[in-house]
Scaffold this motif. Sequence first.
Motif, PDB file in Angstrom:
ATOM      1  N   UNK A  91      42.760 -19.295 -52.962  1.00 27.10           N
ATOM      2  CA  UNK A  91      41.718 -20.178 -53.481  1.00 27.10           C
ATOM      3  C   UNK A  91      42.247 -21.599 -53.698  1.00 27.10           C
ATOM      4  N   UNK A  92      43.497 -21.736 -54.135  1.00 26.84           N
ATOM      5  CA  UNK A  92      44.089 -23.039 -54.395  1.00 26.84           C
ATOM      6  C   UNK A  92      44.779 -23.638 -53.163  1.00 26.84           C
ATOM      7  N   UNK A  93      44.663 -22.993 -52.005  1.00 23.72           N
ATOM      8  CA  UNK A  93      45.159 -23.563 -50.763  1.00 23.72           C
ATOM      9  C   UNK A  93      46.650 -23.396 -50.503  1.00 23.72           C
ATOM     10  N   UNK A  94      47.319 -22.548 -51.279  1.00 22.28           N
ATOM     11  CA  UNK A  94      48.748 -22.313 -51.062  1.00 22.28           C
ATOM     12  C   UNK A  94      48.937 -21.332 -49.913  1.00 22.28           C
ATOM     13  N   UNK A  95      48.178 -20.259 -49.918  1.00 21.90           N
ATOM     14  CA  UNK A  95      48.234 -19.250 -48.859  1.00 21.90           C
ATOM     15  C   UNK A  95      46.971 -19.320 -48.019  1.00 21.90           C
ATOM     16  N   UNK A  96      47.078 -18.805 -46.787  1.00 25.00           N
ATOM     17  CA  UNK A  96      45.926 -18.836 -45.875  1.00 25.00           C
ATOM     18  C   UNK A  96      44.991 -17.670 -46.136  1.00 25.00           C
ATOM     19  N   UNK A  97      43.724 -17.911 -45.851  1.00 22.67           N
ATOM     20  CA  UNK A  97      42.704 -16.867 -45.961  1.00 22.67           C
ATOM     21  C   UNK A  97      43.144 -15.637 -45.173  1.00 22.67           C
ATOM     22  N   UNK A  98      42.952 -14.476 -45.743  1.00 20.29           N
ATOM     23  CA  UNK A  98      43.320 -13.233 -45.067  1.00 20.29           C
ATOM     24  C   UNK A  98      44.718 -12.724 -45.416  1.00 20.29           C
ATOM     25  N   UNK A  99      45.502 -13.494 -46.169  1.00 20.02           N
ATOM     26  CA  UNK A  99      46.833 -13.038 -46.572  1.00 20.02           C
ATOM     27  C   UNK A  99      46.688 -11.826 -47.484  1.00 20.02           C
ATOM     28  N   UNK A 100      47.461 -10.805 -47.216  1.00 22.84           N
ATOM     29  CA  UNK A 100      47.390  -9.545 -47.981  1.00 22.84           C
ATOM     30  C   UNK A 100      48.729  -9.259 -48.654  1.00 22.84           C
ATOM     31  N   UNK A 101      48.656  -8.567 -49.779  1.00 27.78           N
ATOM     32  CA  UNK A 101      49.853  -8.054 -50.446  1.00 27.78           C
ATOM     33  C   UNK A 101      50.165  -6.712 -49.795  1.00 27.78           C
ATOM     34  N   UNK A 102      51.296  -6.644 -49.112  1.00 29.81           N
ATOM     35  CA  UNK A 102      51.692  -5.379 -48.499  1.00 29.81           C
ATOM     36  C   UNK A 102      52.364  -4.482 -49.534  1.00 29.81           C
ATOM     37  N   UNK A 103      53.094  -5.124 -50.469  1.00 26.32           N
ATOM     38  CA  UNK A 103      53.772  -4.358 -51.513  1.00 26.32           C
ATOM     39  C   UNK A 103      54.196  -5.316 -52.614  1.00 26.32           C
ATOM     40  N   UNK A 104      54.072  -4.860 -53.848  1.00 21.02           N
ATOM     41  CA  UNK A 104      54.611  -5.614 -54.980  1.00 21.02           C
ATOM     42  C   UNK A 104      55.182  -4.619 -55.973  1.00 21.02           C
ATOM     43  N   UNK A 105      56.398  -4.891 -56.408  1.00 20.11           N
ATOM     44  CA  UNK A 105      57.003  -4.062 -57.442  1.00 20.11           C
ATOM     45  C   UNK A 105      57.934  -4.930 -58.275  1.00 20.11           C
ATOM     46  N   UNK A 106      58.167  -4.505 -59.508  1.00 21.85           N
ATOM     47  CA  UNK A 106      59.100  -5.239 -60.358  1.00 21.85           C
ATOM     48  C   UNK A 106      59.845  -4.258 -61.248  1.00 21.85           C
ATOM     49  N   UNK A 107      61.099  -4.609 -61.522  1.00 19.86           N
ATOM     50  CA  UNK A 107      61.945  -3.819 -62.407  1.00 19.86           C
ATOM     51  C   UNK A 107      63.054  -4.712 -62.930  1.00 19.86           C
ATOM     52  N   UNK A 108      63.349  -4.576 -64.201  1.00 25.01           N
ATOM     53  CA  UNK A 108      64.447  -5.316 -64.832  1.00 25.01           C
ATOM     54  C   UNK A 108      64.347  -6.826 -64.619  1.00 25.01           C
ATOM     55  N   UNK A 109      63.129  -7.370 -64.659  1.00 28.62           N
ATOM     56  CA  UNK A 109      62.937  -8.811 -64.544  1.00 28.62           C
ATOM     57  C   UNK A 109      62.976  -9.354 -63.127  1.00 28.62           C
ATOM     58  N   UNK A 110      63.103  -8.472 -62.139  1.00 25.41           N
ATOM     59  CA  UNK A 110      63.141  -8.907 -60.738  1.00 25.41           C
ATOM     60  C   UNK A 110      61.918  -8.337 -60.023  1.00 25.41           C
ATOM     61  N   UNK A 111      61.155  -9.221 -59.401  1.00 28.76           N
ATOM     62  CA  UNK A 111      59.983  -8.790 -58.645  1.00 28.76           C
ATOM     63  C   UNK A 111      60.251  -8.886 -57.155  1.00 28.76           C
ATOM     64  N   UNK A 112      59.611  -8.016 -56.397  1.00 28.82           N
ATOM     65  CA  UNK A 112      59.667  -8.071 -54.938  1.00 28.82           C
ATOM     66  C   UNK A 112      58.235  -8.145 -54.434  1.00 28.82           C
ATOM     67  N   UNK A 113      57.932  -9.196 -53.703  1.00 26.38           N
ATOM     68  CA  UNK A 113      56.596  -9.428 -53.168  1.00 26.38           C
ATOM     69  C   UNK A 113      56.678  -9.455 -51.657  1.00 26.38           C
ATOM     70  N   UNK A 114      55.945  -8.564 -51.020  1.00 24.65           N
ATOM     71  CA  UNK A 114      55.881  -8.510 -49.557  1.00 24.65           C
ATOM     72  C   UNK A 114      54.468  -8.901 -49.140  1.00 24.65           C
ATOM     73  N   UNK A 115      54.358 -10.035 -48.451  1.00 19.44           N
ATOM     74  CA  UNK A 115      53.062 -10.548 -48.001  1.00 19.44           C
ATOM     75  C   UNK A 115      52.906 -10.369 -46.498  1.00 19.44           C
ATOM     76  N   UNK A 116      51.655 -10.360 -46.055  1.00 19.41           N
ATOM     77  CA  UNK A 116      51.385 -10.233 -44.625  1.00 19.41           C
ATOM     78  C   UNK A 116      51.678 -11.541 -43.885  1.00 19.41           C
ATOM     79  N   UNK A 117      51.618 -12.672 -44.591  1.00 13.35           N
ATOM     80  CA  UNK A 117      51.881 -13.976 -43.962  1.00 13.35           C
ATOM     81  C   UNK A 117      52.142 -15.015 -45.035  1.00 13.35           C
TER      82      UNK A 117
END
Length: 178
Positions: A91-117
């Motif tokens: 919505x704020x124009x950082x990512x392109x329309x259609x971008x999907x979260x493939x996976x998100x997880x966090x543990x011990x203050x560390x997050x892992x974000x896997x995006x489609x694009x």
Amino acid sequence: MKKIILYLMSAMLMVSLAACTPTQPKMETTPPDPQVMASTGGASDKVPDPNAEPMEIISVYSKNDNKTGLNQAMDAVDKLTAEAMVSKLIEYGVLEEGTKVLKYESADGIGTLDLSAVPQSGSGDDKLTIAAIGNTFIENFELDKLKLLVNGKNYSSGSIKQGDNDYLEYVKNYKEIK
């Protein structure tokens, strides 16, 4: 002497009657504050729906107009999820329309974000893009750092190559990124 007593009695009677007579309330002579003017019928006049689901207030980071840093905006989502964050980044124009979260997880203050694009321009814009993603996720999910993946692989663009041990950290001086 009778006249003096009569005048005194009359004066006392008038004073006592004047004290007992109801008076009109004084009218306000100062103009009302402009913010307290007549209702406009807008959202500010509405009473919150007690049955409505509560909203989560979040921070969303995006590129500023001259692309030298980031802007921070406060927004709301129904529920704090990675999908909601990505939706706001779109919505704020950082990512392109259609971008999907493939996976998100966090543990011990560390997050892992896997995006489609993640958009790549091969210039300083890439640094702003990943800083906006990093700040948005790190602040809202209260992380120490974030690993950004694209389709399961480390993020890389023309100017940025992230390795297995590279993480995004919160950029404190986000208004001017060099």
